[in-house]
Every structure is written in structure tokens, then in C-alpha cells.
Design a protein around this motif. Sequence first.
Motif, PDB file in Angstrom:
ATOM      1  N   TYR A   5       0.859  -1.186   0.000  1.00 25.33           N
ATOM      2  CA  TYR A   5       0.000   0.000   0.000  1.00 25.33           C
ATOM      3  C   TYR A   5       0.899   1.241   0.000  1.00 25.33           C
ATOM      4  N   TYR A   6       0.901   1.929  -1.162  1.00 23.85           N
ATOM      5  CA  TYR A   6       1.814   3.056  -1.377  1.00 23.85           C
ATOM      6  C   TYR A   6       1.644   4.122  -0.289  1.00 23.85           C
ATOM      7  N   TRP A   7       0.409   4.402   0.085  1.00 26.09           N
ATOM      8  CA  TRP A   7       0.142   5.409   1.121  1.00 26.09           C
ATOM      9  C   TRP A   7       0.003   4.771   2.500  1.00 26.09           C
ATOM     10  N   GLY A   8       0.302   3.478   2.606  1.00 25.43           N
ATOM     11  CA  GLY A   8       0.153   2.769   3.873  1.00 25.43           C
ATOM     12  C   GLY A   8      -1.314   2.492   4.172  1.00 25.43           C
ATOM     13  N   THR A   9      -1.565   1.972   5.351  1.00 23.42           N
ATOM     14  CA  THR A   9      -2.958   1.674   5.728  1.00 23.42           C
ATOM     15  C   THR A   9      -3.358   2.444   6.988  1.00 23.42           C
ATOM     16  N   VAL A  10      -2.475   3.329   7.435  1.00 20.45           N
ATOM     17  CA  VAL A  10      -2.783   4.142   8.618  1.00 20.45           C
ATOM     18  C   VAL A  10      -3.582   5.363   8.156  1.00 20.45           C
ATOM     19  N   PRO A  11      -4.729   5.632   8.782  1.00 13.85           N
ATOM     20  CA  PRO A  11      -5.551   6.753   8.296  1.00 13.85           C
ATOM     21  C   PRO A  11      -4.898   8.115   8.522  1.00 13.85           C
ATOM     22  N   ASN A  12      -5.300   9.057   7.706  1.00 17.65           N
ATOM     23  CA  ASN A  12      -4.918  10.452   7.874  1.00 17.65           C
ATOM     24  C   ASN A  12      -5.381  10.927   9.261  1.00 17.65           C
ATOM     25  N   GLU A  13      -4.576  11.733   9.937  1.00 22.77           N
ATOM     26  CA  GLU A  13      -4.940  12.112  11.317  1.00 22.77           C
ATOM     27  C   GLU A  13      -6.244  12.912  11.387  1.00 22.77           C
ATOM     28  N   VAL A  14      -6.614  13.573  10.298  1.00 21.94           N
ATOM     29  CA  VAL A  14      -7.861  14.350  10.319  1.00 21.94           C
ATOM     30  C   VAL A  14      -9.082  13.427  10.486  1.00 21.94           C
ATOM     31  N   CYS A  15      -8.921  12.146  10.165  1.00 18.79           N
ATOM     32  CA  CYS A  15     -10.032  11.193  10.318  1.00 18.79           C
ATOM     33  C   CYS A  15     -10.467  11.125  11.785  1.00 18.79           C
ATOM     34  N   TYR A  16      -9.505  11.229  12.698  1.00 22.17           N
ATOM     35  CA  TYR A  16      -9.843  11.176  14.134  1.00 22.17           C
ATOM     36  C   TYR A  16     -10.605  12.433  14.545  1.00 22.17           C
ATOM     37  N   GLN A  17     -10.271  13.544  13.892  1.00 21.11           N
ATOM     38  CA  GLN A  17     -10.993  14.795  14.164  1.00 21.11           C
ATOM     39  C   GLN A  17     -12.453  14.665  13.720  1.00 21.11           C
ATOM     40  N   VAL A  18     -12.650  14.006  12.561  1.00 21.54           N
ATOM     41  CA  VAL A  18     -14.007  13.783  12.051  1.00 21.54           C
ATOM     42  C   VAL A  18     -14.796  12.937  13.052  1.00 21.54           C
ATOM     43  N   LEU A  19     -14.119  11.923  13.571  1.00 17.89           N
ATOM     44  CA  LEU A  19     -14.747  11.017  14.543  1.00 17.89           C
ATOM     45  C   LEU A  19     -15.224  11.800  15.767  1.00 17.89           C
ATOM     46  N   GLN A  20     -14.443  12.800  16.158  1.00 25.00           N
ATOM     47  CA  GLN A  20     -14.834  13.601  17.325  1.00 25.00           C
ATOM     48  C   GLN A  20     -15.945  14.581  16.973  1.00 25.00           C
ATOM     49  N   LEU A  21     -15.843  15.198  15.796  1.00 24.76           N
ATOM     50  CA  LEU A  21     -16.816  16.233  15.429  1.00 24.76           C
ATOM     51  C   LEU A  21     -18.181  15.654  15.063  1.00 24.76           C
ATOM     52  N   MET A  22     -18.171  14.520  14.374  1.00 28.01           N
ATOM     53  CA  MET A  22     -19.453  13.929  13.969  1.00 28.01           C
ATOM     54  C   MET A  22     -19.407  12.413  14.107  1.00 28.01           C
ATOM     55  N   PRO A  23     -19.434  11.931  15.366  1.00 26.91           N
ATOM     56  CA  PRO A  23     -19.383  10.474  15.564  1.00 26.91           C
ATOM     57  C   PRO A  23     -20.649   9.830  14.998  1.00 26.91           C
ATOM     58  N   PRO A  24     -20.538   8.609  14.509  1.00 29.23           N
ATOM     59  CA  PRO A  24     -21.711   7.986  13.878  1.00 29.23           C
ATOM     60  C   PRO A  24     -22.694   7.435  14.907  1.00 29.23           C
ATOM     61  N   THR A  25     -23.181   8.330  15.764  1.00 29.33           N
ATOM     62  CA  THR A  25     -24.169   7.900  16.758  1.00 29.33           C
ATOM     63  C   THR A  25     -25.538   7.756  16.092  1.00 29.33           C
ATOM     64  N   LYS A  26     -25.673   8.366  14.908  1.00 27.12           N
ATOM     65  CA  LYS A  26     -26.824   8.094  14.043  1.00 27.12           C
ATOM     66  C   LYS A  26     -26.241   7.631  12.708  1.00 27.12           C
ATOM     67  N   HIS A  27     -27.099   7.342  11.733  1.00 31.49           N
ATOM     68  CA  HIS A  27     -26.599   6.909  10.427  1.00 31.49           C
ATOM     69  C   HIS A  27     -25.886   8.085   9.738  1.00 31.49           C
ATOM     70  N   VAL A  28     -24.602   7.959   9.489  1.00 32.46           N
ATOM     71  CA  VAL A  28     -23.837   9.044   8.857  1.00 32.46           C
ATOM     72  C   VAL A  28     -23.279   8.543   7.528  1.00 32.46           C
ATOM     73  N   LYS A  29     -23.688   9.227   6.454  1.00 34.12           N
ATOM     74  CA  LYS A  29     -23.222   8.856   5.108  1.00 34.12           C
ATOM     75  C   LYS A  29     -22.007   9.686   4.740  1.00 34.12           C
ATOM     76  N   LEU A  30     -20.928   9.019   4.404  1.00 38.53           N
ATOM     77  CA  LEU A  30     -19.674   9.719   4.093  1.00 38.53           C
ATOM     78  C   LEU A  30     -19.193   9.344   2.698  1.00 38.53           C
ATOM     79  N   LEU A  31     -18.732  10.351   1.960  1.00 37.60           N
ATOM     80  CA  LEU A  31     -18.148  10.106   0.629  1.00 37.60           C
ATOM     81  C   LEU A  31     -16.674  10.481   0.653  1.00 37.60           C
ATOM     82  N   ASP A  32     -15.804   9.532   0.282  1.00 35.06           N
ATOM     83  CA  ASP A  32     -14.363   9.809   0.166  1.00 35.06           C
ATOM     84  C   ASP A  32     -14.056  10.024  -1.317  1.00 35.06           C
ATOM     85  N   ILE A  33     -13.685  11.243  -1.647  1.00 30.61           N
ATOM     86  CA  ILE A  33     -13.452  11.638  -3.044  1.00 30.61           C
ATOM     87  C   ILE A  33     -11.973  11.443  -3.373  1.00 30.61           C
ATOM     88  N   GLY A  34     -11.670  10.518  -4.285  1.00 31.94           N
ATOM     89  CA  GLY A  34     -10.269  10.214  -4.596  1.00 31.94           C
ATOM     90  C   GLY A  34      -9.650   9.412  -3.468  1.00 31.94           C
TER      91      GLY A  34
END
Length: 277
Positions: free
Chosen positions: A85-114
Amino acid sequence: MKEQLARNISTYRKERGLTQEELAQTLGLSFQAVSKWENAQTMPDISLLPALSRTLQVSVDKLLGYVSQDKPVTVYEETYKTQEYYWGTVPNEVCYQVLQLMPPTKHVKLLDIGCGEGKDAVFFARNGYDVTAFDVTDAGVEKTKKLAAQTGVHVHVFKADIVDYRLDTHFDILFSSGVLHYIKPDFRQEIFENYKQFTNPGGMHVFNAFVGKPFIAPPPENEPYAFNWYSGELLAHYRDWYIRDSAEIVFDCNSSGIPHQHAMSKMIAQKISDIRV
Ligand SMILES: C[S@@+](CC[C@H](N)C(=O)[O-])C[C@H]1O[C@@H](n2cnc3c(N)ncnc32)[C@H](O)[C@@H]1O
């Protein structure tokens, strides 16, 4: 392909300001025929494609969601062909910020572009988000599927070009890292209007974009389809949204094995339904 075509007919028809009835009339058909195309129940006859593409002012390729195989759209098609995996398999650190700002306590639809090889998309799926992702490379799409399967999660992933792709369903979070410079400056306004329109109230855009700086040399990868953003340009699309976080950073990079630097604008913006201007 049927679903992609259905989505494209609907999107481009609306962009041209046509009703189903008006499009049908232009083509000498009943509006039910157009409705069936857009619901992916049937596909237009091949003989109708030239007239359809003329009316919708879009090429047949684009209508069919075809990404040209003749030109290498990106250097990453080759890069991703290895097992690693050229970019590795460790997520970008901003992903943890997303988890804090909008945790999926309800159904959350996310689109990863590129989504590249899927490290961030799979992270989100593993944490309970309903994840859709696309990339222009076949190899990236396959590796994202593989990583999702290995992790035991589902990501709806497909091949699409950011320049052609338009949303026609709503998401709660749009996420994109290291990709927005593939949108030509002329297309950005329209594409970002589409992204904003199809984001649910309270939803977020978590984006970064490479910015040009006179003191930073062009990157070693020769990418003729890449266009740096200007400082502040990303934020300018979000004057009517709440900016949760924003920064411009310069960082070292060793992609291609050649040390170099990038400048990047990072932003988290939230769609607020009740804005007092
Ligand atoms: C720097 S990588 C970032 C990948 C991923 N977001 C990540 O952070 O791991 C840029 C990605 O953009 C994709 N890409 C390049 N041109 C594209 C286009 N026109 N449409 C969609 N994706 C594109 C590449 O295939 C590559 O996966």
C-alpha cells in the motif's frame, strides 16, 4: 453502467434546467421513457445517444461514465499495481478529528473523493460510517475493496473521475485528501456548488488542497492534469458555511523517492441551516 447512466442523465438534465417532459419532447419520446432511464429501469436506445448528448450538452463518453483508457489520467494507476500500500494503511490524522466532530451515533453517510487505496475510507467504515468512495484508478478501487474485505467492512467503491462526477444523492460528510488539485480551476465553482447542494444540513466537508507557493518547487511527479489552488481559494467557496477548522501548512514529502515540499490548505466546514448574515 445502467445506474451510472441513469445518474448522469438525471444530473445533466437538471443542470440544463430541463424537466423530464421537456427532455422527452426534444427526443420525441414520452416522459415515462425518460423517467425509466433515470430510475435505471431501462437504458436509452443506442441510436438516441447522439441526440441525447447534444441536448444535454455533454459527450457520449461522459454520459456513459466512461473514463478514457487512452491516456494515463494519473501516475497512480501504475503506482498502485504493487501488493504494497503506497500510502500505507494508517488513516490520515484528520479522520480522528471527524470522529470527534461527527461520531456515527446516528446513520452518517460519508463520501471519500479520490480514496486512493482506501486507508481513510476503510477507517471510516470500521468506525461505523456508511462509506461510499471513488477514485479514477482501477488499481486503487481494487485495493480499497481488498482492504475493506480484509478488515471485514463494506465500502461502496467505484471508479470515477472527479472532473465528471456529480452528486445526485445527499451525504453528511464529504472527505477528500490530496485530490482537489485534479479539478481544473474553471470547473471548481460548479463542482463545489454541487457538493454543497448535496450535503445534508449540519453536514461537513473535510477537505485539503495543494496550494502554489513561489518558494516551493513543483513536485517531482509529472502530472499534466494537476492544478494548484491559491491560498484562501478553498475557504472562498464556504463563505456561507461555518468554518470549524482551517490551516495552511508546508510539509516534507518523499513520494517518488525524491525529497520535496508541498504547501496545503486544510479545512473543515459545516453546513449550517440557520445562518444569520
Ligand atoms: C495523493 S493521492 C491521495 C489518495 C488518498 N486520498 C489518500 O489520502 O490516501 C491522489 C489520488 O487522487 C486520485 N486521482 C487523480 N486524478 C483523479 C481524478 N481525475 N478523479 C478522481 N481521482 C483522481 C489518484 O488516483 C490518487 O489516488
